[in-house]
Enzyme design. Structure first.
Site, PDB file in Angstrom:
ATOM      1  N   LYS A  13       0.830  -1.215   0.000  1.00 14.17           N
ATOM      2  CA  LYS A  13       0.000   0.000   0.000  1.00 14.17           C
ATOM      3  C   LYS A  13       0.865   1.267   0.000  1.00 14.17           C
ATOM      4  O   LYS A  13       0.630   2.182  -0.774  1.00 14.17           O
ATOM      5  CB  LYS A  13      -0.927   0.037   1.225  1.00 14.17           C
ATOM      6  CG  LYS A  13      -1.883  -1.126   1.342  1.00 14.17           C
ATOM      7  CD  LYS A  13      -2.795  -0.994   2.544  1.00 14.17           C
ATOM      8  CE  LYS A  13      -2.088  -0.972   3.890  1.00 14.17           C
ATOM      9  NZ  LYS A  13      -1.373  -2.224   4.228  1.00 14.17           N
ATOM     10  N   ARG A  88      -9.882   1.040   8.092  1.00 14.86           N
ATOM     11  CA  ARG A  88      -9.464  -0.320   8.420  1.00 14.86           C
ATOM     12  C   ARG A  88     -10.518  -1.076   9.207  1.00 14.86           C
ATOM     13  O   ARG A  88     -10.282  -2.216   9.608  1.00 14.86           O
ATOM     14  CB  ARG A  88      -8.209  -0.260   9.281  1.00 14.86           C
ATOM     15  CG  ARG A  88      -6.978  -0.635   8.484  1.00 14.86           C
ATOM     16  CD  ARG A  88      -5.812  -0.606   9.421  1.00 14.86           C
ATOM     17  NE  ARG A  88      -4.825   0.233   8.827  1.00 14.86           N
ATOM     18  CZ  ARG A  88      -3.562  -0.105   8.703  1.00 14.86           C
ATOM     19  NH1 ARG A  88      -3.128  -1.225   9.186  1.00 14.86           N
ATOM     20  NH2 ARG A  88      -2.719   0.689   8.116  1.00 14.86           N
ATOM     21  N   ARG A 127      12.040  -5.718   5.756  1.00 16.93           N
ATOM     22  CA  ARG A 127      11.972  -4.259   5.563  1.00 16.93           C
ATOM     23  C   ARG A 127      12.900  -3.549   6.545  1.00 16.93           C
ATOM     24  O   ARG A 127      13.004  -3.926   7.712  1.00 16.93           O
ATOM     25  CB  ARG A 127      10.540  -3.775   5.794  1.00 16.93           C
ATOM     26  CG  ARG A 127      10.455  -2.244   5.844  1.00 16.93           C
ATOM     27  CD  ARG A 127       9.070  -1.692   5.718  1.00 16.93           C
ATOM     28  NE  ARG A 127       8.133  -2.248   6.676  1.00 16.93           N
ATOM     29  CZ  ARG A 127       6.822  -2.033   6.611  1.00 16.93           C
ATOM     30  NH1 ARG A 127       6.317  -1.312   5.640  1.00 16.93           N
ATOM     31  NH2 ARG A 127       6.022  -2.570   7.511  1.00 16.93           N
ATOM     32  N   ARG A 160      11.238  -1.801  11.966  1.00 15.32           N
ATOM     33  CA  ARG A 160      10.063  -1.269  12.661  1.00 15.32           C
ATOM     34  C   ARG A 160       9.696  -2.188  13.830  1.00 15.32           C
ATOM     35  O   ARG A 160       9.808  -3.413  13.708  1.00 15.32           O
ATOM     36  CB  ARG A 160       8.888  -1.208  11.667  1.00 15.32           C
ATOM     37  CG  ARG A 160       8.451   0.204  11.349  1.00 15.32           C
ATOM     38  CD  ARG A 160       7.489   0.272  10.211  1.00 15.32           C
ATOM     39  NE  ARG A 160       6.194  -0.350  10.464  1.00 15.32           N
ATOM     40  CZ  ARG A 160       5.141  -0.248   9.651  1.00 15.32           C
ATOM     41  NH1 ARG A 160       5.244   0.453   8.533  1.00 15.32           N
ATOM     42  NH2 ARG A 160       4.013  -0.836   9.933  1.00 15.32           N
ATOM     43  N   ARG A 171      -0.922  -8.618  13.350  1.00 14.87           N
ATOM     44  CA  ARG A 171      -1.432  -7.642  12.362  1.00 14.87           C
ATOM     45  C   ARG A 171      -2.284  -8.342  11.307  1.00 14.87           C
ATOM     46  O   ARG A 171      -3.307  -7.817  10.873  1.00 14.87           O
ATOM     47  CB  ARG A 171      -0.254  -6.902  11.703  1.00 14.87           C
ATOM     48  CG  ARG A 171       0.352  -5.860  12.630  1.00 14.87           C
ATOM     49  CD  ARG A 171       1.783  -5.532  12.265  1.00 14.87           C
ATOM     50  NE  ARG A 171       1.936  -4.829  11.014  1.00 14.87           N
ATOM     51  CZ  ARG A 171       3.108  -4.719  10.369  1.00 14.87           C
ATOM     52  NH1 ARG A 171       4.197  -5.283  10.852  1.00 14.87           N
ATOM     53  NH2 ARG A 171       3.163  -4.053   9.239  1.00 14.87           N
TER      54      ARG A 171
HETATM   55  P1  AP5 Z   1       4.853  -1.510   1.906  1.00 14.62           P
HETATM   56  O1  AP5 Z   1       4.613  -0.761   0.663  1.00 14.62           O
HETATM   57  O2  AP5 Z   1       5.397  -0.747   3.084  1.00 14.62           O
HETATM   58  O3  AP5 Z   1       3.514  -2.280   2.317  1.00 14.62           O
HETATM   59  P2  AP5 Z   1       2.288  -1.789   3.172  1.00 14.62           P
HETATM   60  O4  AP5 Z   1       1.092  -2.496   2.668  1.00 14.62           O
HETATM   61  O5  AP5 Z   1       2.237  -0.291   3.216  1.00 14.62           O
HETATM   62  O6  AP5 Z   1       2.728  -2.401   4.577  1.00 14.62           O
HETATM   63  P3  AP5 Z   1       2.754  -1.778   6.011  1.00 14.62           P
HETATM   64  O7  AP5 Z   1       3.442  -2.775   6.898  1.00 14.62           O
HETATM   65  O8  AP5 Z   1       3.350  -0.396   6.039  1.00 14.62           O
HETATM   66  O9  AP5 Z   1       1.238  -1.735   6.307  1.00 14.62           O
HETATM   67  P4  AP5 Z   1       0.534  -1.829   7.610  1.00 14.62           P
HETATM   68  O10 AP5 Z   1      -0.860  -1.686   7.174  1.00 14.62           O
HETATM   69  O11 AP5 Z   1       0.810  -3.000   8.479  1.00 14.62           O
HETATM   70  O12 AP5 Z   1       1.210  -0.636   8.422  1.00 14.62           O
HETATM   71  P5  AP5 Z   1       0.796   0.889   8.649  1.00 14.62           P
HETATM   72  O13 AP5 Z   1       2.037   1.670   8.704  1.00 14.62           O
HETATM   73  O14 AP5 Z   1      -0.280   1.305   7.710  1.00 14.62           O
HETATM   74  O15 AP5 Z   1       5.792  -2.752   1.574  1.00 14.62           O
HETATM   75  C1  AP5 Z   1       6.304  -3.600   2.594  1.00 14.62           C
HETATM   76  C2  AP5 Z   1       7.710  -4.107   2.186  1.00 14.62           C
HETATM   77  O16 AP5 Z   1       7.597  -4.874   0.977  1.00 14.62           O
HETATM   78  C3  AP5 Z   1       8.699  -2.985   1.881  1.00 14.62           C
HETATM   79  O17 AP5 Z   1       9.973  -3.354   2.355  1.00 14.62           O
HETATM   80  C4  AP5 Z   1       8.690  -2.867   0.338  1.00 14.62           C
HETATM   81  O18 AP5 Z   1       9.937  -2.422  -0.166  1.00 14.62           O
HETATM   82  C5  AP5 Z   1       8.393  -4.325  -0.077  1.00 14.62           C
HETATM   83  N1  AP5 Z   1       7.614  -4.414  -1.323  1.00 14.62           N
HETATM   84  C6  AP5 Z   1       6.550  -3.661  -1.697  1.00 14.62           C
HETATM   85  N2  AP5 Z   1       6.083  -4.063  -2.909  1.00 14.62           N
HETATM   86  C7  AP5 Z   1       6.860  -5.108  -3.296  1.00 14.62           C
HETATM   87  C8  AP5 Z   1       6.887  -5.968  -4.456  1.00 14.62           C
HETATM   88  N3  AP5 Z   1       5.998  -5.830  -5.462  1.00 14.62           N
HETATM   89  N4  AP5 Z   1       7.831  -6.936  -4.507  1.00 14.62           N
HETATM   90  C9  AP5 Z   1       8.755  -7.080  -3.486  1.00 14.62           C
HETATM   91  N5  AP5 Z   1       8.774  -6.299  -2.373  1.00 14.62           N
HETATM   92  C10 AP5 Z   1       7.843  -5.320  -2.282  1.00 14.62           C
HETATM   93  O19 AP5 Z   1       0.119   0.789  10.088  1.00 14.62           O
HETATM   94  C11 AP5 Z   1       0.911   0.467  11.216  1.00 14.62           C
HETATM   95  C12 AP5 Z   1       0.034   0.431  12.453  1.00 14.62           C
HETATM   96  O20 AP5 Z   1      -0.601   1.705  12.660  1.00 14.62           O
HETATM   97  C13 AP5 Z   1      -1.139  -0.579  12.427  1.00 14.62           C
HETATM   98  O21 AP5 Z   1      -0.746  -1.879  12.785  1.00 14.62           O
HETATM   99  C14 AP5 Z   1      -2.070   0.076  13.456  1.00 14.62           C
HETATM  100  O22 AP5 Z   1      -1.636  -0.166  14.758  1.00 14.62           O
HETATM  101  C15 AP5 Z   1      -1.910   1.552  13.182  1.00 14.62           C
HETATM  102  N6  AP5 Z   1      -2.893   2.046  12.188  1.00 14.62           N
HETATM  103  C16 AP5 Z   1      -2.623   2.580  10.952  1.00 14.62           C
HETATM  104  N7  AP5 Z   1      -3.757   2.907  10.320  1.00 14.62           N
HETATM  105  C17 AP5 Z   1      -4.775   2.578  11.162  1.00 14.62           C
HETATM  106  C18 AP5 Z   1      -6.192   2.634  11.062  1.00 14.62           C
HETATM  107  N8  AP5 Z   1      -6.808   3.138   9.959  1.00 14.62           N
HETATM  108  N9  AP5 Z   1      -6.926   2.185  12.104  1.00 14.62           N
HETATM  109  C19 AP5 Z   1      -6.346   1.686  13.221  1.00 14.62           C
HETATM  110  N10 AP5 Z   1      -5.007   1.593  13.382  1.00 14.62           N
HETATM  111  C20 AP5 Z   1      -4.226   2.031  12.361  1.00 14.62           C
END
Ligand code: AP5
Length: 214
Positions: A13, A88, A127, A160, A171
């Site tokens: 994402k 979410r 990552r 992280r 998660r």
């Molecule tokens: P990346 O692009 O970072 O993937 P992502 O889907 O953004 O993963 P995240 O771990 O950041 O998502 P998340 O939803 O768990 O965390 P968030 O920060 O939103 O890619 C991941 C890795 O893969 C990278 O190293 C990248 O280089 C690699 N990659 C990407 N594409 C690739 C490909 N095609 N091939 C190979 N490698 C690839 O949320 C964190 C926390 O915040 C949550 O757990 C929660 O506690 C809180 N939070 C955030 N939003 C909310 C909400 N709306 N409600 C409640 N709590 C929330």
């Protein structure tokens, strides 16, 4: 345009929404990034959010909805925005719908990045993030020139707090229970576009652009 990026942790994402935001010249709003900034700043929101995030749990809806209402009201969002990681939960999706109805606006598309759990674990455990500028790397898929050091600002790369196998499992459970119902939610509203999230990053971006143009 107003676009949502939906998908499991590690589905890409953040990676993809940043690229699309640049192509469309609209801001990318990541609730994860906003919360991590709040933690760094030790604000009251950050202090409350940290204990949920470190465990891999979702931050309470009222906190997140407040953040999004405030951020989407800022000037740079007047031509649209991309929501990365929001909504979410069904309660968050309902709040967003209500907010847009009140503003006489609507959503254009929900991009759902489809991926299997095995791929997610490899992506997230590998990552690395710059401790200073937040640039993202991967030990296999996107290496920094010098191991453990950011190419952009030469600061230390860290893992992280929620990127270990135990927290990733939590998660994924949270995603299955609380977020995956949004796939049907937006399908029923004819807004969902499924995009396979495995493979070449540039190719995935192109598939998303095609879906948005279509
Ligand atoms: P990346 O692009 O970072 O993937 P992502 O889907 O953004 O993963 P995240 O771990 O950041 O998502 P998340 O939803 O768990 O965390 P968030 O920060 O939103 O890619 C991941 C890795 O893969 C990278 O190293 C990248 O280089 C690699 N990659 C990407 N594409 C690739 C490909 N095609 N091939 C190979 N490698 C690839 O949320 C964190 C926390 O915040 C949550 O757990 C929660 O506690 C809180 N939070 C955030 N939003 C909310 C909400 N709306 N409600 C409640 N709590 C929330």
């Amino acid at each position: 345009m107003k676009i949502i990026f939906l998908g499991a942790p590690g589905s890409g994402k953040g990676t993809q929404s940043k690229r699309i935001a640049e192509n469309l010249s609209i801001p990318q709003l990541s609730t994860g990034d906003i919360l991590r900034e709040a933690i760094k700043a030790k604000s009251s929101v950050g202090i409350e959010a940290k204990r949920y995030m470190d465990e891999g749990n979702l931050v309470p809806d009222h906190v997140i909805i407040g953040i999004i209402k405030e951020r989407t009201g800022e000037k740079d969002c007047s031509n649209g925005y991309i929501l990365d990681g929001f909504p979410r939960t069904v309660a968050q999706a309902d709040a967003l719908t209500e907010m847009l109805v009140a503003e006489n606006q609507n959503l254009d598309k929900v991009i759902y990045l489809e991926i299997e759990n095995d791929n997610v674990v490899e992506r997230l455990t590998g990552r690395r993030v710059c401790s200073a500028c937040g640039a993202e790397y991967h030990i296999k898929f996107k290496r920094s020139e010098k191991a453990g050091v950011c190419d952009l600002c030469q600061n230390e790369l860290i893992t992280r707090a929620d990127d270990n196998e135990e927290k990733i499992r939590t998660r994924l459970e949270q995603y299955d229970q609380q977020t995956s119902p949004l796939i049907a939610y937006y399908e029923e509203r004819n807004l969902l576009k499924k995009i396979p999230a495995k493979g070449d990053i540039q190719e995935i971006t192109q598939n998303i652009m095609n879906a948005l143009e279509g």
